[in-house]
Design a protein around this motif. Structure first.
Motif, PDB file in Angstrom:
ATOM      1  N   THR A  40       9.327   4.953  -6.334  1.00 18.66           N
ATOM      2  CA  THR A  40       8.706   5.567  -5.083  1.00 18.66           C
ATOM      3  C   THR A  40       7.547   6.348  -6.080  1.00 18.66           C
ATOM      4  O   THR A  40       7.629   6.122  -7.228  1.00 18.66           O
ATOM      5  CB  THR A  40       9.317   6.345  -5.313  1.00 18.66           C
ATOM      6  OG1 THR A  40      10.045   6.843  -5.604  1.00 18.66           O
ATOM      7  CG2 THR A  40      10.824   5.703  -3.805  1.00 18.66           C
ATOM      8  N   ASP A  43       5.767  12.509  -7.901  1.00 21.43           N
ATOM      9  CA  ASP A  43       5.856  13.882  -7.251  1.00 21.43           C
ATOM     10  C   ASP A  43       4.666  15.017  -7.142  1.00 21.43           C
ATOM     11  O   ASP A  43       3.547  15.119  -5.322  1.00 21.43           O
ATOM     12  CB  ASP A  43       6.413  15.048  -7.911  1.00 21.43           C
ATOM     13  CG  ASP A  43       8.164  14.602  -7.809  1.00 21.43           C
ATOM     14  OD1 ASP A  43       8.699  13.935  -6.966  1.00 21.43           O
ATOM     15  OD2 ASP A  43       8.397  15.223  -9.079  1.00 21.43           O
ATOM     16  N   ARG A  46       4.217  12.311  -3.618  1.00 21.90           N
ATOM     17  CA  ARG A  46       4.501  12.228  -2.764  1.00 21.90           C
ATOM     18  C   ARG A  46       3.350  13.379  -1.865  1.00 21.90           C
ATOM     19  O   ARG A  46       3.827  13.619  -0.672  1.00 21.90           O
ATOM     20  CB  ARG A  46       5.794  11.981  -2.995  1.00 21.90           C
ATOM     21  CG  ARG A  46       7.361  12.715  -2.289  1.00 21.90           C
ATOM     22  CD  ARG A  46       8.159  12.195  -2.484  1.00 21.90           C
ATOM     23  NE  ARG A  46       8.134  13.544  -3.495  1.00 21.90           N
ATOM     24  CZ  ARG A  46       9.536  14.764  -3.541  1.00 21.90           C
ATOM     25  NH1 ARG A  46      10.192  13.933  -3.393  1.00 21.90           N
ATOM     26  NH2 ARG A  46       9.801  15.331  -4.782  1.00 21.90           N
ATOM     27  N   SER A 118      12.455  11.295  -3.232  1.00 24.43           N
ATOM     28  CA  SER A 118      11.613  10.796  -3.404  1.00 24.43           C
ATOM     29  C   SER A 118      11.720   9.750  -2.220  1.00 24.43           C
ATOM     30  O   SER A 118      10.764   9.896  -1.190  1.00 24.43           O
ATOM     31  CB  SER A 118      10.656  10.473  -4.511  1.00 24.43           C
ATOM     32  OG  SER A 118      10.123   9.917  -3.754  1.00 24.43           O
ATOM     33  N   TRP A 119      12.519   8.941  -2.667  1.00 22.94           N
ATOM     34  CA  TRP A 119      12.583   7.205  -1.309  1.00 22.94           C
ATOM     35  C   TRP A 119      12.976   7.495  -0.266  1.00 22.94           C
ATOM     36  O   TRP A 119      12.106   7.514   1.120  1.00 22.94           O
ATOM     37  CB  TRP A 119      13.525   6.250  -2.014  1.00 22.94           C
ATOM     38  CG  TRP A 119      14.711   6.643  -1.234  1.00 22.94           C
ATOM     39  CD1 TRP A 119      15.405   7.234  -2.550  1.00 22.94           C
ATOM     40  CD2 TRP A 119      15.709   6.205  -0.174  1.00 22.94           C
ATOM     41  NE1 TRP A 119      16.885   7.242  -1.481  1.00 22.94           N
ATOM     42  CE2 TRP A 119      17.269   7.417  -0.964  1.00 22.94           C
ATOM     43  CE3 TRP A 119      15.494   6.150   1.148  1.00 22.94           C
ATOM     44  CZ2 TRP A 119      17.905   7.034   0.412  1.00 22.94           C
ATOM     45  CZ3 TRP A 119      16.385   6.317   1.856  1.00 22.94           C
ATOM     46  CH2 TRP A 119      17.289   5.974   1.814  1.00 22.94           C
ATOM     47  N   ALA A 121      11.523  10.719   1.419  1.00 18.26           N
ATOM     48  CA  ALA A 121      10.330  11.359   1.911  1.00 18.26           C
ATOM     49  C   ALA A 121       8.998  10.506   1.970  1.00 18.26           C
ATOM     50  O   ALA A 121       8.742  10.843   2.569  1.00 18.26           O
ATOM     51  CB  ALA A 121       9.833  12.327   0.748  1.00 18.26           C
ATOM     52  N   VAL A 122       9.065   9.335   1.432  1.00 18.81           N
ATOM     53  CA  VAL A 122       8.592   8.373   1.276  1.00 18.81           C
ATOM     54  C   VAL A 122       8.554   7.466   2.464  1.00 18.81           C
ATOM     55  O   VAL A 122       7.887   6.839   3.934  1.00 18.81           O
ATOM     56  CB  VAL A 122       8.469   7.399   0.176  1.00 18.81           C
ATOM     57  CG1 VAL A 122       7.764   6.342   1.001  1.00 18.81           C
ATOM     58  CG2 VAL A 122       8.001   8.043  -0.868  1.00 18.81           C
ATOM     59  N   SER A 125       7.750   9.528   5.837  1.00 22.38           N
ATOM     60  CA  SER A 125       6.382   9.497   6.116  1.00 22.38           C
ATOM     61  C   SER A 125       6.057   8.297   6.382  1.00 22.38           C
ATOM     62  O   SER A 125       5.034   8.273   7.380  1.00 22.38           O
ATOM     63  CB  SER A 125       5.520   9.651   4.336  1.00 22.38           C
ATOM     64  OG  SER A 125       5.813  11.382   4.162  1.00 22.38           O
TER      65      SER A 125
END
Length: 167
Positions: A40, A43, A46, A118-119, A121-122, A125
């Protein structure tokens, strides 16, 4: 005289059922859950992705609200007929468009606020981006439809009510 051209029944069915637009985001959510080990962005990237998607979602929601107001506040005769004849379809579409835009604006920000991986959030999105595109497409459809009705109404001769003569 030829019969009026009927719209594609599949197209009409899709317009009457805006919940179908959630199929592709659900596929993306499942794919994100399955492939969550894919690398990913950092930060910083992101944060840019989340901020960008949320900003665009807010802009789409603003534009959709304007078009919704344009549709419901139109005073021409043809648009009044459309509002009466297709009240349920219009209501479903506008509620779906505005709620979808709101969710698309808030979901990515929530992934940052609650410190999800993080994954997530991606994935949120990307799902939000798909929701925004679908909401924008529906809003543009209704804008074109409303403006077409405005043009059609101005092109047809206006019939004025006769004046009453009171004794």
């Amino acid at each position: 005289m030829t019969a009026p051209r009927r719209a594609n029944p599949i197209y009409e069915w899709i317009l009457e059922h805006p919940r179908l637009d959630y199929a592709l985001p659900l596929v993306l959510i499942l794919a994100g859950a399955i492939f969550h080990n894919v690398p990913t962005p950092t930060d910083n990237d992101r944060l840019y992705l989340v901020a960008g998607v949320s900003t665009v979602a807010g802009l789409v929601m603003t534009a959709a609200t304007f078009v919704c107001t344009l549709t419901y506040q139109s005073s021409n005769v043809l648009m009044n007929h459309v509002r009466l004849a297709y009240a349920t379809t219009l209501r479903r579409n506008w509620v779906s468009i505005i709620v979808r835009s709101f969710v698309a604006a808030i979901a990515p920000v929530c992934t940052l606020a609650f410190a999800f991986p993080s994954w997530v959030a991606v994935a949120a999105s990307l799902v939000s981006l798909v929701l925004i595109c679908q909401a924008f497409a529906r809003a543009v459809f209704w804008m074109v439809y409303t403006l077409f009705m405005q043009d059609a109404s101005s092109a047809r001769p206006q019939i004025e009510a006769p004046e009453l003569s009171l004794p």
